[in-house]
Scaffold this active site. Structure first.
Site, PDB file in Angstrom:
ATOM      1  N   CYS A 228       0.743  -1.311   0.108  1.00  0.00           N
ATOM      2  CA  CYS A 228       0.043  -0.210  -0.141  1.00  0.00           C
ATOM      3  C   CYS A 228       0.728   1.217   0.131  1.00  0.00           C
ATOM      4  CB  CYS A 228      -0.876  -0.127   1.195  1.00  0.00           C
ATOM      5  SG  CYS A 228      -1.666   1.340   1.555  1.00  0.00           S
TER       6      CYS A 228
ATOM      7  N   TRP B  32      -7.637  -6.397   5.812  1.00  0.00           N
ATOM      8  CA  TRP B  32      -6.261  -6.830   5.579  1.00  0.00           C
ATOM      9  C   TRP B  32      -6.052  -7.955   6.695  1.00  0.00           C
ATOM     10  CZ3 TRP B  32      -3.012  -4.554   1.950  1.00  0.00           C
ATOM     11  CH2 TRP B  32      -3.167  -3.325   1.628  1.00  0.00           C
TER      12      TRP B  32
ATOM     13  N   THR C 258      -8.370   0.474   7.003  1.00  0.00           N
ATOM     14  CA  THR C 258      -7.285   0.800   6.003  1.00  0.00           C
ATOM     15  C   THR C 258      -5.916   0.844   6.798  1.00  0.00           C
ATOM     16  OG1 THR C 258      -7.770   2.929   6.882  1.00  0.00           O
ATOM     17  CG2 THR C 258      -8.856   2.546   4.954  1.00  0.00           C
ATOM     18  N   VAL C 259      -5.145   0.649   6.006  1.00  0.00           N
ATOM     19  CA  VAL C 259      -3.444   0.933   6.438  1.00  0.00           C
ATOM     20  C   VAL C 259      -2.875   1.976   6.007  1.00  0.00           C
ATOM     21  CG1 VAL C 259      -2.972  -1.720   6.964  1.00  0.00           C
ATOM     22  CG2 VAL C 259      -2.536  -0.672   4.677  1.00  0.00           C
TER      23      VAL C 259
ATOM     24  N   TYR D  72      -5.543   6.725  -8.938  1.00  0.00           N
ATOM     25  CA  TYR D  72      -6.694   6.062  -8.598  1.00  0.00           C
ATOM     26  C   TYR D  72      -7.964   6.545  -9.239  1.00  0.00           C
ATOM     27  CZ  TYR D  72      -4.367   3.662  -4.711  1.00  0.00           C
ATOM     28  OH  TYR D  72      -3.454   2.820  -4.068  1.00  0.00           O
TER      29      TYR D  72
END
Length: 321
Positions: A57, A90, A124-125, A188
């Site tokens: 990521c 994740w 999220t990370v 993105y």
């Protein structure tokens, strides 16, 4: 893997959800000098927090690099999720038994639910998790790295670079905003465009920004000033993924990074800087994008190419100062 998330809204342009857990970790839980102030505050404390990231990521990669450059490895532990995930979360499939060895969890989702049982947004990370309670503290990625530099000052290595020089901060804020909207998020917007019109507009914006960067970096070694700053790290994590995934998978294909001379040399310069290049895992990067984004790549086939062997070639950027 379980049910996959979807990333494209047919007929619409891509809009990133920027609503994150806003908590800040500050020295003595003081009110921060910069950024959001009326938010929950946690104290800087060595050994209390674990940075959960993923090599795949770009936003998490930034946090890994900043932690390395500042020498915070001994005061903030690091847990790494694997490159693929489903719609839930994740996972720690790189660790023995698929369990994070410190937090004792299989999914990052468990740390979010430990604090917010009905957490409604994406898992999220990067995320910061309190080790003792197993609760997520924050996933607000721009402020995580900002606070690494501004709030963990008592623990930063003596030879660490000054990533936010006071005299450059105003220019950095301007450059960071353009890099984020047009490049970091711009790729993105191309990849997750839900219509031809949305894609065409995103493509034009992205390459207008890359042309601006190519010209800017033709005459100076670093993005702002004459030294490495966090602005460079923010741009680098996108550039590192450009030829591997964004050029093909996200249809950002006017040129490869390797065909933009200044940007390609600049990216190699950063890649060869200690603390940066060793965080890049092209196999994990490709696996993440091509396997997880099934609405773009329904077969989940990971391409063999492109050739990514040139990152260690001389860059010649020293001549710029």
């Amino acid at each position: 893997m379980g049910q996959q998330a979807t990333y494209i809204e047919p007929g619409n342009e891509f809009n990133r959800d920027m609503n994150y857990i806003p908590d800040r970790i500050t020295k003595d839980a003081r009110t921060p000098e910069f950024g959001p102030r009326d938010v929950p505050l946690w104290p800087v404390e060595p050994g209390r927090y674990r940075l959960i990231a993923a090599a795949a990521c770009p936003w998490a990669n930034r946090a890994i690099i900043i932690r390395n450059l500042l020498g915070l490895q001994d005061v903030i532990s690091l847990g790494l999720a694997g490159p693929t995930h489903d719609a839930r979360s994740w996972t720690f499939d790189l660790d023995p038994g698929g369990v994070d060895p410190v937090l004792g969890i299989e999914r990052l989702q468990q740390a979010y639910f430990e604090r917010y049982p009905d957490y409604p947004r994406g898992i999220t990370v990067p995320a910061i998790v309190e080790e003792s309670s197993g609760k997520v503290v924050t996933n607000d990625f721009p402020w995580i790295t900002h606070d690494f530099f501004h709030e963990w000052t008592d623990f930063i290595a003596e030879d660490a670079p000054d990533l936010w020089p006071r005299e450059l901060r105003e220019e950095m804020d301007e450059v960071n905003k353009r890099v984020f909207t047009e490049v970091n998020n711009g790729v993105y917007r191309c990849g997750f465009a839900g219509s031809q019109e949305a894609y065409d507009a995103a493509y034009e914006r992205l390459f207008a920004a890359l042309d601006w960067l190519e010209e800017r970096l033709s005459g100076q070694r670093y993005l702002v000033g004459d030294q490495l700053t966090e602005s460079d790290i923010r741009l680098f994590t996108t550039l590192a993924r450009f030829d591997a995934v964004y050029h093909g998978h996200f249809k950002c294909n006017r040129q490869k990074l390797a065909e933009m001379p200044a940007l390609w040399a600049y990216a190699r310069d950063l890649y060869q800087t200690p603390g940066i290049g060793e965080t890049i895992d092209f196999a994990q990067i490709k696996a993440h994008y091509y396997i997880v984004h099934t609405d773009l790549n329904p077969t989940s086939i990971v391409p063999a190419g492109p050739d990514l062997s040139g990152w260690d070639e001389p860059h010649g950027r020293e001549a710029l100062g």
